[in-house]
Design a protein around this motif. Structure first.
Motif, short mmCIF file in Angstrom:
data_model
loop_
_atom_site.label_atom_id
_atom_site.label_comp_id
_atom_site.label_asym_id
_atom_site.label_seq_id
_atom_site.Cartn_x
_atom_site.Cartn_y
_atom_site.Cartn_z
N LYS A 17 1.95 -8.01 21.91
CA LYS A 17 1.73 -7.66 23.30
C LYS A 17 2.01 -6.17 23.53
O LYS A 17 2.97 -5.63 22.96
N PRO A 18 1.18 -5.50 24.32
CA PRO A 18 1.41 -4.06 24.57
C PRO A 18 2.78 -3.83 25.19
O PRO A 18 3.22 -4.58 26.08
N TRP A 19 3.47 -2.79 24.71
CA TRP A 19 4.77 -2.42 25.24
C TRP A 19 4.60 -1.78 26.61
O TRP A 19 3.79 -0.87 26.79
N GLN A 20 5.34 -2.28 27.57
CA GLN A 20 5.33 -1.72 28.91
C GLN A 20 6.67 -1.04 29.16
O GLN A 20 7.67 -1.71 29.46
N ARG A 67 1.20 4.91 21.75
CA ARG A 67 1.29 3.77 22.68
C ARG A 67 0.61 2.53 22.08
O ARG A 67 1.09 1.41 22.26
N ASN A 70 2.74 0.61 19.98
CA ASN A 70 3.89 0.06 20.71
C ASN A 70 5.16 0.87 20.50
O ASN A 70 6.27 0.33 20.52
N TRP A 71 5.01 2.17 20.28
CA TRP A 71 6.16 3.05 20.26
C TRP A 71 6.46 3.49 21.68
O TRP A 71 5.56 3.70 22.50
N ASN A 72 7.74 3.63 21.99
CA ASN A 72 8.18 4.04 23.33
C ASN A 72 7.91 5.53 23.48
O ASN A 72 8.61 6.36 22.90
#
Length: 320
Positions: A17-20, A67, A70-72
């Motif tokens: 899931k995409p990191w939000q 992004r 999924n890296w912050n």
């Protein structure tokens, strides 16, 4: 290739899931935290494709990649607004420096929005945070003895009643004979110049011939910083060797950097006789401002600080 084929066959439903990230984006324990900046575009012109391709677009591409992984990720940028180029543009357009900055900051921001550049925050350097952080760094340098005061010979235009800093004076480069060299650097050969070294100098405002007069300035004492235990040059040379071996430096950047190291680091003037800039918070120098190349790199910090008051989590947090 096998992994890519397998991922494709399993379809999008199998992807993570995409990191939000939270807002504001801050480093998260246990995640890969990535801070991205573009070179701050100068505010005295309208961006063209070369400007955008040269720094903004490449950083945007990398930010989007991060992004997707999924890296912050935090991507910040903003306009670089102090210095003589702003003053000369203001004179040219009959506006104040602040009005010029407001005008071109809005133009820059609008163009990057049109290109859908994915900044998390696009700011500017003419802010209270810029003043606070730049003056704090200055005070720390002063406290640790890394600044020196000196009298320098400087070009002054008697008709304009002002000392001619950097882009207010043009002349012939003493090294390569380029006829449009500025008072701080030659754009052709890349060498640093003291304005009094220029041949045939002219005031850029009135085209008059300036005279040489003494004035007091503050210098970053790079040689002193080099001779303390574990000093600047001692740490810089092995870092450069490693960076050249593992990085992707251009031949020109390597050549210029090598020449600075070969000749030994020299004191660099960090103040200017201008009105437009971050004020120097020291008695005897309160009518001067910081040189834009001392001030502008601090813009990366201050722009992040305008994005979040927890900016030090990004800039003073090597553990993450």
């Amino acid at each position: 290739i096998t992994a890519a084929v397998d991922a494709w066959a399993r379809g999008a439903a199998a992807l993570p899931k995409p990191w939000q990230p939270q807002k504001p984006v801050l480093p998260v324990e246990g995640m890969r935290n990535v801070l991205i900046t573009s070179a701050l575009p100068y505010v005295n012109n309208v961006p063209h494709l070369g400007n955008i391709i040269g720094c903004v677009l490449s950083a945007d591409t990398f930010a989007r990649y991060c992004r997707l992984r999924n890296w912050n990720t935090l991507y910040v940028c903003g306009t670089d607004e102090y210095g003589t180029a702003t003053e000369t543009k203001a004179v040219e357009e009959g506006l104040t420096p602040q009005e010029i900055c407001n005008k071109y900051n809005a133009i820059h921001a609008d163009i990057y929005r049109w290109f859908n550049i994915s900044f998390d925050y696009f700011g500017r350097t003419t802010t209270p945070y810029q003043t606070t952080i730049a003056q704090d760094i200055f005070q720390r340098l002063l406290t640790h003895g890394f600044l020196q005061q000196d009298t320098v010979e400087q070009l002054r235009c008697e008709d304009c009643q002002r000392f001619l800093a950097d882009r207010f004076v043009e002349g012939t480069c003493p090294f390569c004979s380029y006829e449009e060299a500025r008072g701080d650097q030659c754009d052709k050969c890349g060498k640093l110049i003291n304005a009094v070294e220029l041949k045939n100098p002219q005031c850029k405002l009135c085209r008059g011939v300036p005279v040489v007069k003494p004035t007091q300035h503050l210098f970053l004492d790079l040689p002193k910083a080099s001779f303390i235990p574990g000093g600047l040059e001692e740490r810089l040379e092995p870092w450069l060797e490693q960076s050249w071996a593992t990085g992707d430096w251009t031949a020109n950047a390597r050549y210029i950097t090598r020449s600075w190291i070969r000749d030994g680091l020299k004191p660099r003037c960090i103040t200017r006789d201008l009105k437009w800039g971050t004020p120097v918070p020291l008695d005897g120098f309160r009518d001067k401002v910081f040189y834009v190349w001392f001030d502008a790199p601090i813009g990366y910090l201050s722009i992040t600080a305008n994005y979040t008051d927890q900016w030090e989590q990004w800039w003073k947090n090597p553990q993450q």
